[in-house]
Design an enzyme around this catalytic site. Structure first.
Site, PDB file in Angstrom:
ATOM      1  N   ASP A  11       0.869  -1.177   0.000  1.00 48.18           N
ATOM      2  CA  ASP A  11       0.000   0.000   0.000  1.00 48.18           C
ATOM      3  C   ASP A  11       0.903   1.223   0.000  1.00 48.18           C
ATOM      4  O   ASP A  11       1.750   1.375   0.888  1.00 48.18           O
ATOM      5  CB  ASP A  11      -0.878   0.034   1.265  1.00 48.18           C
ATOM      6  N   ASP A 130     -13.728  -4.768  -2.433  1.00 45.48           N
ATOM      7  CA  ASP A 130     -13.648  -4.698  -0.975  1.00 45.48           C
ATOM      8  C   ASP A 130     -14.976  -5.206  -0.436  1.00 45.48           C
ATOM      9  O   ASP A 130     -16.023  -4.595  -0.665  1.00 45.48           O
ATOM     10  CB  ASP A 130     -13.388  -3.259  -0.512  1.00 45.48           C
TER      11      ASP A 130
END
Lengths: 254, 212
Positions: A11, A130
């Site tokens: 990330d 997600d």
């Protein structure tokens, strides 16, 4: 035989790799190019870079970062985070990314998947989902957008099936309930999706122990496992993960 | 000098990066003069087949002529698929026709298969390396390479040597027909084994050039 893949996820925020728990409490985990090259040398099968800021300003930075990574890393890598247009996908692929993942923009405009697939081929287009367990319906999950902050009424399995029809080549399936907990992948979720689609599924969120990787592949039916905390903070090397999987009969590229 | 064909598709840069990494002089170009002067040509490609063919446009004829004159040509992924006669990806499209064969969809697995066969064929698969294929010199009997494709070339050319990988059937992974080479997988993304393969191609180019 096609091997099961281990994919470290990086990330990226302000040119640094960070890692949080349930998408919050970000910790600094290092330099993206250095970490990427290190994982490649250590035997990672692929890498995923997610631009978690994804602002207009960071869009340019991420292209430059992709160029630097591509000069130093000779395994495939996927880039995602805030991608909205086919031209943005084009810029990232040209800079050396093998695949690009789309999430929120594809939920708003599913045709983005079809446009990208017809221009670059299905294998370039990763749909990131997600997923959050539904509070209303048991054994169901909701698609969340905007880095997981906004739940929608869309069912995860329905969305995965639709995306496959539109031309997505792979699904990166993150369980928001499990992400960062190190308590294991949500294999009920993984199984529901892998049984519904014929494209590869990368299980994401929750890896903390070696047996979690095995479970995602065997119980969840995943083709690949995304790892973050388990690799960044040095709990297990990629080689240990692969040796463990191989010892339990899973085909890996050791 | 190796010329990597620069046309409007993704991933051309990765191929150049890999050649530079092994110390090979490489130029990304779509200029006819550079292509004619090159010791070898690489036709990369991350795109749908039809898009790639139209993006290549008139360069296709020049690449074909160069290959027929004996210049080493390496096609990668869709660049490899374009070496064949035709493809049925999103419509019917003609390729360069340097190697006989058709590019067709990977068949979905039957429900009888014990393993789910995902399409695209995506990830690292083991390729059996025939001794008589020059790209694989020094790589041993088998190696893993990175694949990412939904279509494959059904090779029918009796003069082509073919290396296979197992995907529930023998899937052609690489071909060689005289000076024309191709890999369905991505050597530029296949770690050390892939870099060695590109080194082998570079060596083939140098050898042929020193003769002429």
């Amino acid at each position: 035989m096609l091997t099961k893949r281990i994919i470290p996820c990086l990330d990226v925020k302000d040119n640094r790799v960070v890692k949080g728990v349930k998408f919050r409490n970000l910790r600094d985990a290092g330099d993206p190019v250095e970490l990427g090259a290190g994982y490649s040398d250590a035997g990672a099968d692929e890498l995923v870079f997610l631009d978690i800021t994804a602002t207009i300003r960071s869009r340019k930075t991420i292209v430059e970062l992709v160029e630097k990574v591509a000069e130093n890393v000779f395994i495939p890598f996927t880039v995602g985070g805030g991608i909205q247009t086919v031209d943005q996908i084009d810029a990232l692929l040209r800079s050396g990314a093998e695949k690009v993942s789309v999430n929120t923009a594809a939920v708003g405009n599913p045709n983005l998947i079809a446009e990208a697939a017809q221009r670059f081929g299905n294998q370039c287009v990763v749909l990131a989902i997600d997923a959050r367990r539904s509070k209303k319906h048991e054994h169901k999950w909701q698609v969340c957008v905007k880095a997981g902050s906004e739940p929608t009424d869309i069912d995860v399995v329905d969305w995965a099936v639709k995306a496959e029809k539109l031309g997505a080549g792979e699904i990166l399936l993150t369980s928001m309930d499990a992400d960062g907990t190190k308590a294991g992948y949500d294999n009920e979720l993984n199984k529901a999706v892998t049984e519904a689609v014929n494209i590869p599924v990368i299980a994401s969120g929750g890896a903390g122990k070696l047996e979690h990787l095995y479970d995602a592949i065997v119980l969840g039916g995943a083709d690949a496992v995304l790892t973050a905390s388990i690799t960044h903070f040095g709990n297990h090397t990629i080689k240990q993960m692969k040796e463990y999987l191989a010892s339990r009969g899973i085909p890996v590229n050791l | 000098m190796i010329v990597v064909i620069d046309y409007d598709v993704g991933n051309v840069k990765s191929v150049c990066n890999a050649f530079r990494h092994i110390g090979c002089e490489v130029e990304l170009s779509c200029e006819p003069g550079s292509i004619e002067a090159a010791a070898g040509i690489v036709l990369p490609g991350v795109a749908a087949f039809g898009y790639a063919v139209s993006a290549l446009g008139p360069l296709a004829e020049l690449i074909k002529e160069s290959a027929l004159s004996g210049k080493p040509l390496l096609g990668i992924c869709v660049g490899y698929q374009m070496l064949f006669d035709q493809s049925s990806e999103y419509g019917r499209h003609s390729g360069l026709g340097l190697i006989y064969g058709s590019v067709v969809p990977i068949p979905s697995g039957s429900p009888m298969d014990s393993l789910r066969r995902t399409i695209p064929h995506m990830g690292w698969n083991l390729v059996k390396l025939p001794e008589n294929m020059d790209l694989f010199a020094g790589l041993g009997g088998e190696k893993h390479f990175y694949f990412a494709h939904s279509f494959y070339a059904d090779v029918t050319d009796p003069r082509a040597r073919t290396a296979f990988t197992d995907y529930g059937f023998d899937l052609p992974a690489s071909v060689q027909k005289e000076n024309v080479y191709g890999t369905q997988f991505h050597p530029e993304k296949s770690g050390k084994a892939g870099l060695k393969l590109l080194q082998n191609f570079y060596d083939i180019c140098k050898k042929i050039n020193s003769k002429s």
